[in-house]
Write a protein that holds these residues in place. Structure first.
Motif, short mmCIF file in Angstrom:
data_model
loop_
_atom_site.label_atom_id
_atom_site.label_comp_id
_atom_site.label_asym_id
_atom_site.label_seq_id
_atom_site.Cartn_x
_atom_site.Cartn_y
_atom_site.Cartn_z
N LEU A 70 0.85 -1.37 0.09
CA LEU A 70 0.02 -0.20 -0.02
C LEU A 70 0.88 1.24 0.03
O LEU A 70 0.59 2.40 -0.69
N VAL A 71 2.03 1.31 0.83
CA VAL A 71 2.82 2.49 0.70
C VAL A 71 3.40 2.69 -0.58
O VAL A 71 3.61 3.85 -1.31
N LEU A 72 3.71 1.39 -1.24
CA LEU A 72 4.34 1.68 -2.74
C LEU A 72 3.47 2.22 -3.63
O LEU A 72 3.84 2.95 -4.55
N ILE A 73 2.06 1.78 -3.58
CA ILE A 73 0.98 2.09 -4.40
C ILE A 73 0.78 4.03 -4.27
O ILE A 73 0.69 4.39 -5.34
N VAL A 74 0.54 4.15 -2.99
CA VAL A 74 0.36 5.60 -2.46
C VAL A 74 1.57 6.35 -3.10
O VAL A 74 1.30 7.48 -3.37
N LEU A 75 2.81 6.09 -2.88
CA LEU A 75 3.79 6.78 -3.29
C LEU A 75 4.11 6.83 -4.90
O LEU A 75 4.73 7.55 -5.32
N GLN A 76 3.39 5.85 -5.47
CA GLN A 76 3.88 5.84 -6.91
C GLN A 76 3.57 7.25 -7.81
O GLN A 76 4.23 7.36 -8.57
N ASP A 77 2.62 8.00 -7.27
CA ASP A 77 2.34 8.82 -8.18
C ASP A 77 2.75 10.49 -7.40
O ASP A 77 2.70 11.38 -8.18
N ASN A 78 3.20 10.38 -6.34
CA ASN A 78 3.53 11.68 -5.70
C ASN A 78 4.42 11.50 -4.28
O ASN A 78 4.27 10.39 -3.78
N THR A 79 4.91 12.53 -3.96
CA THR A 79 5.69 12.61 -2.59
C THR A 79 4.70 12.94 -1.60
O THR A 79 3.64 13.62 -1.93
N ARG A 80 4.56 12.29 -0.34
CA ARG A 80 3.86 12.18 0.39
C ARG A 80 4.47 12.53 1.85
O ARG A 80 5.85 12.25 1.96
N ARG A 81 3.91 13.29 2.86
CA ARG A 81 4.26 13.62 4.27
C ARG A 81 3.56 12.20 5.04
O ARG A 81 2.75 11.68 4.53
N PHE A 82 4.42 12.03 6.14
CA PHE A 82 3.87 10.83 7.00
C PHE A 82 2.43 10.91 7.20
O PHE A 82 1.69 9.99 7.07
N SER A 83 1.99 12.06 7.64
CA SER A 83 0.44 12.14 8.13
C SER A 83 -0.40 12.08 6.74
O SER A 83 -1.60 11.26 6.70
N GLU A 84 -0.13 12.33 5.38
CA GLU A 84 -0.83 12.15 4.42
C GLU A 84 -0.99 10.46 4.26
O GLU A 84 -1.96 10.08 3.82
N LEU A 85 0.36 9.81 4.25
CA LEU A 85 0.16 8.40 4.10
C LEU A 85 -0.59 7.96 5.00
O LEU A 85 -1.47 6.85 4.73
N ARG A 109 -3.33 8.90 6.57
CA ARG A 109 -4.76 9.12 6.20
C ARG A 109 -5.13 8.48 4.86
O ARG A 109 -6.22 7.83 5.00
N GLN A 110 -4.25 8.12 3.96
CA GLN A 110 -4.48 7.51 2.83
C GLN A 110 -4.62 6.05 2.96
O GLN A 110 -5.36 5.36 2.22
N ILE A 111 -3.78 5.40 3.79
CA ILE A 111 -3.72 3.93 3.96
C ILE A 111 -4.73 3.73 5.34
O ILE A 111 -4.19 3.55 6.20
N GLY A 112 -5.90 3.56 5.04
CA GLY A 112 -6.94 3.20 6.06
C GLY A 112 -6.37 1.69 6.91
O GLY A 112 -5.97 0.95 6.33
N GLY A 113 -6.38 2.14 8.44
CA GLY A 113 -6.18 0.91 9.13
C GLY A 113 -4.66 0.77 9.60
O GLY A 113 -4.21 0.00 10.49
N VAL A 114 -3.74 1.51 9.20
CA VAL A 114 -2.25 1.45 9.39
C VAL A 114 -2.11 2.23 10.55
O VAL A 114 -2.52 3.20 10.73
N SER A 115 -1.38 1.48 11.68
CA SER A 115 -0.99 2.15 12.70
C SER A 115 0.47 3.17 12.45
O SER A 115 1.04 2.83 11.60
N GLU A 116 0.22 4.15 13.39
CA GLU A 116 1.52 5.04 13.19
C GLU A 116 2.99 4.23 13.21
O GLU A 116 3.81 4.21 12.53
N ARG A 117 2.79 3.15 14.08
CA ARG A 117 4.00 2.18 14.35
C ARG A 117 4.29 1.61 13.11
O ARG A 117 5.31 1.44 12.66
N MET A 118 3.29 0.88 12.64
CA MET A 118 3.42 -0.14 11.35
C MET A 118 3.96 0.72 10.39
O MET A 118 4.83 0.24 9.44
N LEU A 119 3.44 2.00 10.33
CA LEU A 119 3.73 2.57 9.01
C LEU A 119 5.22 3.36 9.20
O LEU A 119 5.88 3.14 8.00
N ALA A 120 5.51 3.77 10.24
CA ALA A 120 7.02 4.25 10.41
C ALA A 120 7.87 2.66 10.03
O ALA A 120 9.20 2.95 9.54
#
Length: 128
Positions: free
Chosen positions: A42-57, A59-70
């Motif tokens: 999901l991170v790879l798909i979201v970043l495929q078209d644009n640069t994102r900040r952590f908070s944007e990622l 918000r876009q990836i429903g269900g991911v915890s802050e810890r797992m995203l980091a």
């Protein structure tokens, strides 16, 4: 006639450089785990078209915890798939984007995700 496997003919150093996901000690398994984890895909798909900040990622990836995203971002960065840029501003601002290698990986997992989406009705019908 003896049956010599390919592994028996190649030196271990050659095997490890090339990679063989079916061998338990293969270092490519760790990369496979990072890329194909639920959050990695999901991170790879979201970043495929644009640069994102952590908070944007997040918000876009429903269900991911802050810890797992980091953790996922750290894995993908260490594998050379994600760029992390910390800007010297207040409050701190960190941006994530894909490297060329990450773009290539994102294309591959996007194909798989597209296949899953289009074949989902068939999968759900099989579950019944």
């Amino acid at each position: 006639m003896e049956n010599h496997s390919k592994e028996a003919r190649e030196p271990l150093s050659v095997q490890l450089r090339r990679g063989d996901l079916l061998i338990a000690q293969c270092p490519s398994r760790e990369v496979l785990k990072h890329i194909t984890s639920r959050w990695g895909v999901l991170v790879l798909i979201v970043l495929q078209d644009n640069t994102r900040r952590f908070s944007e990622l997040r918000r876009q990836i429903g269900g991911v915890s802050e810890r797992m995203l980091a953790q996922t971002l750290q894995w993908l960065e260490s594998d050379g798939l994600v760029n992390r840029v910390a800007l010297n501003v207040v409050p701190p601002h960190v941006e994530y984007s894909l490297t060329p290698l990450g773009q290539e990986a994102a294309g591959k997992v996007s194909e798989l995700a597209d296949w899953i989406e289009t074949r989902l009705p068939d999968v759900l019908a099989s579950r019944r």
